[in-house]
Design an enzyme around this catalytic site. Structure first.
Site, short mmCIF file in Angstrom:
data_model
loop_
_atom_site.label_atom_id
_atom_site.label_comp_id
_atom_site.label_asym_id
_atom_site.label_seq_id
_atom_site.Cartn_x
_atom_site.Cartn_y
_atom_site.Cartn_z
N LYS A 49 0.85 -1.20 0.00
CA LYS A 49 0.00 0.00 0.00
C LYS A 49 0.88 1.25 0.00
O LYS A 49 0.61 2.21 -0.73
CB LYS A 49 -0.92 0.00 1.24
CG LYS A 49 -2.02 -1.06 1.18
CD LYS A 49 -2.73 -1.20 2.53
CE LYS A 49 -3.68 -2.38 2.54
NZ LYS A 49 -4.28 -2.62 3.86
N GLN A 93 -3.97 -0.71 10.07
CA GLN A 93 -3.96 -2.07 9.53
C GLN A 93 -4.56 -3.06 10.53
O GLN A 93 -4.15 -3.09 11.70
CB GLN A 93 -2.51 -2.47 9.17
CG GLN A 93 -2.38 -3.83 8.53
CD GLN A 93 -3.01 -3.91 7.13
OE1 GLN A 93 -2.97 -2.96 6.36
NE2 GLN A 93 -3.61 -5.05 6.82
N ASP A 116 -10.20 3.54 4.80
CA ASP A 116 -10.70 2.17 4.61
C ASP A 116 -12.23 2.10 4.57
O ASP A 116 -12.79 1.06 4.21
CB ASP A 116 -10.20 1.27 5.76
CG ASP A 116 -8.89 0.56 5.43
OD1 ASP A 116 -8.66 0.27 4.24
OD2 ASP A 116 -8.12 0.29 6.37
#
Ligand code: NAD
Length: 283
Positions: A49, A93, A116
């Site tokens: 990412k 994460q 996200d």
């Protein structure tokens, strides 16, 4: 009839080029990825990412916190990032270490920085049909279906998996595209009865080859979200033999995976534009 493979890589590359243009338009986009601990799979995802973000011109910071970081310390760090005007997008994460309450951490994010799309505000907006920041994997699947002009209006779509990250948002996006959606999960009885009815079948389970060819309707569209590490390498949730029946199918690897990263970058742009008032939250 031979199957058409829906490859993610070329679509993802195009999206990433578009994102790089958009980053130039916006000027500066700050993304902070936060990894607590040293889970090897998470480390790989974060690196991918981060690299993709930097390549698109995003000012990405790879923040690593030790596994012993407690919940209060993580929340304090996120409050700092929430308050920092140079930070447009924050990615925590998952999974977090067991001693940290994930839901609490996700709730602590500023919704406009929630790249996200996991914050209850963004999840709620999706539920209400007002896509604001939507999880990247289902967004990527939708982009693949659009690219191949898959007819969703009135189609029967079956999603296997009901996670907050993939299954649930996927089902909402398909419903909002006017498909008739069935969500299957670990308690579903006679799974094949549902899948055999699917014009569009999305597998997001995490069990290698659990969708066997005899569960797939002839001429259907099969999207394999699964990423399973096996001795034979990375495999999906769908037995590759399903390609004998499907009209369209995504490969693993090289299918949904690259799309997730590209759509995450798109979300970072969206975060920056919401925050600058260039675009408004859908009403
Ligand atoms: P998860 O473990 O949170 O959810 C799995 C879901 O599958 C659950 O809702 C469960 O009810 C359902 N399930 C489990 N066993 C089942 C069974 N036998 N029959 C029917 N349903 C069953 O997983 P997740 O985070 O949603 O991820 C699913 C898969 O997608 C994993 O392989 C993951 O690695 C992969 N994934 C890929 C990407 C990508 O970018 N391609 C992104 C996220 C997740």
């Amino acid at each position: 009839m031979s199957v058409t493979l829906i490859r993610g890589k070329p679509i993802a590359e195009r999206i990433r080029t578009e994102v790089a243009e958009q980053v130039k338009e916006v000027g500066h986009i700050g993304l902070v990825t936060v990894l607590v601990g040293d889970d090897p799979a998470s480390d790989v995802y974060i690196r991918l990412k981060h690299k993709a973000a930097v390549e698109a011109g995003i000012d990405a910071t790879d923040l690593r916190l030790p596994a012993e970081t407690n919940e209060a310390e993580l929340l304090a760090k996120l409050a700092e990032l929430d308050a920092n005007a140079d930070v447009d997008a924050i990615l925590v994460q998952l999974p977090l270490p067991k001693h940290i309450d994930e839901a609490k951490v996700i709730r602590a994010l500023e919704p406009a920085k929630d790249v996200d799309g996991f914050h209850p505000f963004n999840a709620g907006q999706l539920y209400l049909g007002r896509q604001t920041l939507v999880p990247a994997t289902p967004l990527g699947v939708m982009a693949m279906l659009t690219e191949h002009e898959i007819q969703l209006d009135g189609a029967r779509a079956v999603v296997i998996g009901r996670s907050d990250i993939v299954g649930k948002p996927m089902a909402h996006l398909l419903m909002q595209a006017n498909a008739t959606v069935t969500i299957c999960h670990s308690h579903t009885r006679d799974l094949a009865r549902h899948t055999l009815d699917a014009d569009v079948l999305i597998a997001a389970v995490g069990v290698p080859a659990m969708v066997s060819p005899d569960m797939v309707k002839a001429g259907s569209v099969v999207v394999d979200v699964g990423i399973n590490r096996t001795e034979a390498g990375i495999v999906g949730d769908v037995d590759p033999g399903a390609a004998e029946l499907a009209a369209f199918m995504t490969p693993v690897p090289g299918g949904v995976g690259p799309m997730t990263i590209a759509c995450l970058l798109q979300n970072a742009v969206r975060c920056a534009r919401y925050r600058r008032g260039d675009i408004d939250y859908p009403a």
